[in-house]
Write a protein that holds these residues in place. Structure first.
Motif, short mmCIF file in Angstrom:
data_model
loop_
_atom_site.label_atom_id
_atom_site.label_comp_id
_atom_site.label_asym_id
_atom_site.label_seq_id
_atom_site.Cartn_x
_atom_site.Cartn_y
_atom_site.Cartn_z
N THR A 5 -15.72 -14.18 -4.23
CA THR A 5 -15.17 -14.46 -2.66
C THR A 5 -15.05 -15.80 -2.48
O THR A 5 -15.63 -16.77 -2.99
CB THR A 5 -16.29 -14.00 -1.63
OG1 THR A 5 -17.55 -14.74 -1.92
CG2 THR A 5 -16.51 -12.60 -1.92
N SER A 30 -5.98 -6.06 7.63
CA SER A 30 -6.23 -4.75 6.83
C SER A 30 -5.83 -3.62 7.74
O SER A 30 -5.94 -3.31 9.03
CB SER A 30 -7.75 -4.78 6.48
OG SER A 30 -8.23 -5.95 5.86
N SER A 32 -6.65 0.44 6.91
CA SER A 32 -6.90 1.33 6.01
C SER A 32 -6.01 2.58 5.86
O SER A 32 -6.21 3.27 5.01
CB SER A 32 -8.33 1.74 6.37
OG SER A 32 -8.22 2.37 7.67
N LYS A 58 -2.80 -3.48 -0.90
CA LYS A 58 -4.32 -3.22 -0.76
C LYS A 58 -4.82 -3.37 0.38
O LYS A 58 -5.74 -2.53 0.90
CB LYS A 58 -4.76 -3.81 -2.06
CG LYS A 58 -6.28 -3.35 -2.03
CD LYS A 58 -6.96 -4.04 -3.73
CE LYS A 58 -8.33 -3.52 -3.65
NZ LYS A 58 -8.87 -4.17 -4.93
N TYR A 59 -4.56 -4.33 1.25
CA TYR A 59 -5.14 -4.89 2.38
C TYR A 59 -4.44 -4.70 3.65
O TYR A 59 -4.99 -5.19 4.55
CB TYR A 59 -5.65 -6.39 2.16
CG TYR A 59 -6.70 -6.66 0.66
CD1 TYR A 59 -7.78 -5.71 0.58
CD2 TYR A 59 -6.23 -7.52 0.08
CE1 TYR A 59 -8.42 -5.87 -0.40
CE2 TYR A 59 -6.81 -7.58 -1.26
CZ TYR A 59 -8.04 -6.88 -1.39
OH TYR A 59 -8.74 -7.21 -2.40
N GLY A 60 -3.60 -3.91 3.77
CA GLY A 60 -2.87 -3.60 4.85
C GLY A 60 -1.30 -3.62 4.53
O GLY A 60 -0.67 -3.34 3.68
N THR A 148 -9.66 -10.98 -3.58
CA THR A 148 -10.38 -10.04 -2.55
C THR A 148 -9.95 -10.15 -1.38
O THR A 148 -9.03 -10.92 -0.74
CB THR A 148 -11.82 -10.79 -2.50
OG1 THR A 148 -11.63 -12.04 -2.04
CG2 THR A 148 -12.34 -10.86 -4.05
N GLU A 149 -10.31 -9.10 -0.56
CA GLU A 149 -10.19 -9.12 0.97
C GLU A 149 -10.31 -10.39 1.83
O GLU A 149 -9.47 -10.83 2.67
CB GLU A 149 -10.62 -8.06 1.65
CG GLU A 149 -10.09 -7.67 3.21
CD GLU A 149 -10.63 -6.35 3.83
OE1 GLU A 149 -9.98 -5.84 4.64
OE2 GLU A 149 -11.47 -5.76 3.16
N TYR A 152 -7.63 -12.69 0.59
CA TYR A 152 -6.37 -12.49 1.44
C TYR A 152 -6.55 -12.93 3.07
O TYR A 152 -5.59 -13.36 3.44
CB TYR A 152 -6.22 -10.80 1.39
CG TYR A 152 -5.14 -10.31 2.26
CD1 TYR A 152 -3.94 -10.47 1.77
CD2 TYR A 152 -5.52 -9.68 3.45
CE1 TYR A 152 -2.91 -10.10 2.59
CE2 TYR A 152 -4.67 -9.09 4.22
CZ TYR A 152 -3.24 -9.35 3.86
OH TYR A 152 -2.27 -8.91 4.81
N GLU A 153 -7.41 -12.59 3.53
CA GLU A 153 -7.50 -13.02 5.07
C GLU A 153 -7.48 -14.64 5.23
O GLU A 153 -6.89 -15.01 5.91
CB GLU A 153 -8.86 -12.53 5.73
CG GLU A 153 -9.04 -11.00 5.76
CD GLU A 153 -8.02 -10.35 6.61
OE1 GLU A 153 -7.40 -11.14 7.37
OE2 GLU A 153 -7.94 -9.02 6.58
N ALA A 163 -0.26 -8.98 -1.36
CA ALA A 163 -1.51 -8.63 -2.20
C ALA A 163 -1.12 -7.54 -3.16
O ALA A 163 -0.01 -6.90 -3.21
CB ALA A 163 -2.66 -8.36 -1.61
N LYS A 166 -2.06 -1.10 -3.47
CA LYS A 166 -3.20 -0.31 -3.37
C LYS A 166 -3.49 0.86 -4.39
O LYS A 166 -4.53 1.39 -4.66
CB LYS A 166 -3.30 0.35 -1.85
CG LYS A 166 -4.59 1.23 -1.70
CD LYS A 166 -4.42 1.86 -0.08
CE LYS A 166 -5.38 2.72 0.14
NZ LYS A 166 -5.31 3.14 1.50
#
Length: 356
Positions: A5, A30, A32, A58-60, A148-149, A152-153, A163, A166
């Motif tokens: 992270t 994100s 889900s 994967k994250y949105g 990682t999320e 990404y953020e 990213a 998913k």
């Protein structure tokens, strides 16, 4: 290829970057309920008509408002698809080979007269956010990655980030989807599909020329920290399945939800296939060490001369590991003759090693 992270020390930097570059933001956080199905919107005939385009990952979902001009590739192989589609990234992430701009010889001509991309590194702590920010990107690609999320953020605060899909493991995106998703992000979906089709035609030609590949079993491995076997979602294994080979039945059950894993000697049965492809640091000492293991040496794949050896350093081995829309034709020219020899029971030590 583990990723950690983002360290908290970057938070101050990102705050200042946001003030300077927030206008570039076009991506959501994100979601889900999202999927990796791809673009939402028109299927245009020109890049200008492709935007805005929204892509799932994967994250949105990420929305790209206009044609990207300053692209940074965080994904370790994403640069090849960008280059194949006529764009030169301003930044790439180094993985293999020490090439100019982190661009292999199979893709160097795609640079044209443009300056080579700035080369970023990932030392295990994730993307180099400070250096990425300094390149002022308007799109960050991380499809072939373990982003990682949190990472990404962080990156999404100053540019749209695409990213990894998913539907696949980290570092598991198929080269076809990688190319097509990047094509959508660049407003060149039709061109990307054509590139994919051309390479798939090369795979089809190899299958037709070598019908013995169909139904034969094959596995790819490397002596990394023991005996590391690549799973079905790894790009290297996808070369074998794309040529018609079947992968070991229990492979993914043993490896788990990742691109590959070390196996114990009790599971060396996974290596005893019709063909075993080894990516080795060299073709002398490493082969001797491999055959010095009595358990491995007693397998039929060894005794019947059905191994293929690829030197991991050099252009050929790097092209195998990258497995992109640009490197795969380079790989097929070299690997297919080796596989054909192995299926016939002529181990790669008896076949001239392809030029790098």
């Amino acid at each position: 290829m583990p990723r950690a992270t983002r360290a908290s020390r970057l938070s101050g930097l990102l705050a200042s970057v946001v003030l300077l570059a927030v206008a570039a933001v076009g991506c959501g956080g994100s979601d889900s309920g999202s999927s990796s199905s791809g673009a939402k919107g028109p299927d245009p005939s020109s890049a200008a008509g492709a935007f805005p385009v929204t892509l799932d990952h994967k994250y949105g979902r990420t929305t790209i408002g206009s044609e990207p001009q300053r692209i940074v590739t965080v994904g370790l192989t994403d640069q090849d698809a960008v280059l194949a589609l006529g764009k030169v990234p301003v930044g790439t992430t180094e993985w293999l080979g020490g090439y100019r701009g982190a661009v292999g010889p199979w893709a160097q001509d795609k640079l044209g007269g443009a300056a080579a991309p700035a080369v970023l590194t990932d030392t295990g702590t994730g993307p180099q956010v400070e250096k990425i920010a300094a390149l002022k990107p308007d799109l960050i690609l991380a499809l072939y990655s373990g982003l990682t999320e949190a990472q990404y953020e962080s990156l999404s605060k100053f540019a749209p980030v695409l990213a990894q899909p998913k539907a696949y493991n980290d570092y598991g995106v198929p080269w076809q989807q990688q190319t097509e998703e990047i094509g959508k992000a660049l407003g060149k979906e039709a061109e990307a599909k054509a590139l994919v089709s051309d390479v798939e035609d090369e795979f089809a030609a190899a299958r037709k020329a070598h019908p013995a590949f169909a139904g034969a079993t094959a596995v790819m491995a490397t002596p990394y920290e023991g005996t590391f076997v690549y799973g079905s979602q790894d790009t290297r294994s996808r070369i074998l399945s794309g040529l018609g080979f079947s992968l070991p039945k229990d492979l993914d059950k043993v490896i788990g939800d990742t691109f590959g894993a070390n196996i114990s000697k009790e599971r060396f049965d996974l290596l005893d296939q019709d063909v075993a492809v080894w990516i080795l640091p060299d073709l002398t000492t490493a082969v001797a060490k491999l055959h010095g293991d009595k358990i491995y040496a007693d397998l039929n794949v060894v005794k019947q001369g059905r191994e293929v050896f690829v030197r991991e350093t050099g252009d050929y081995g790097n092209a195998v590991s990258l497995s992109t829309v640009l490197s795969l034709p380079y790989v097929l020219d070299r690997l297919v003759p080796q596989l054909a020899a192995a299926v016939d029971g002529r181990t790669a030590t008896e076949v001239k090693q392809p030029a790098s």
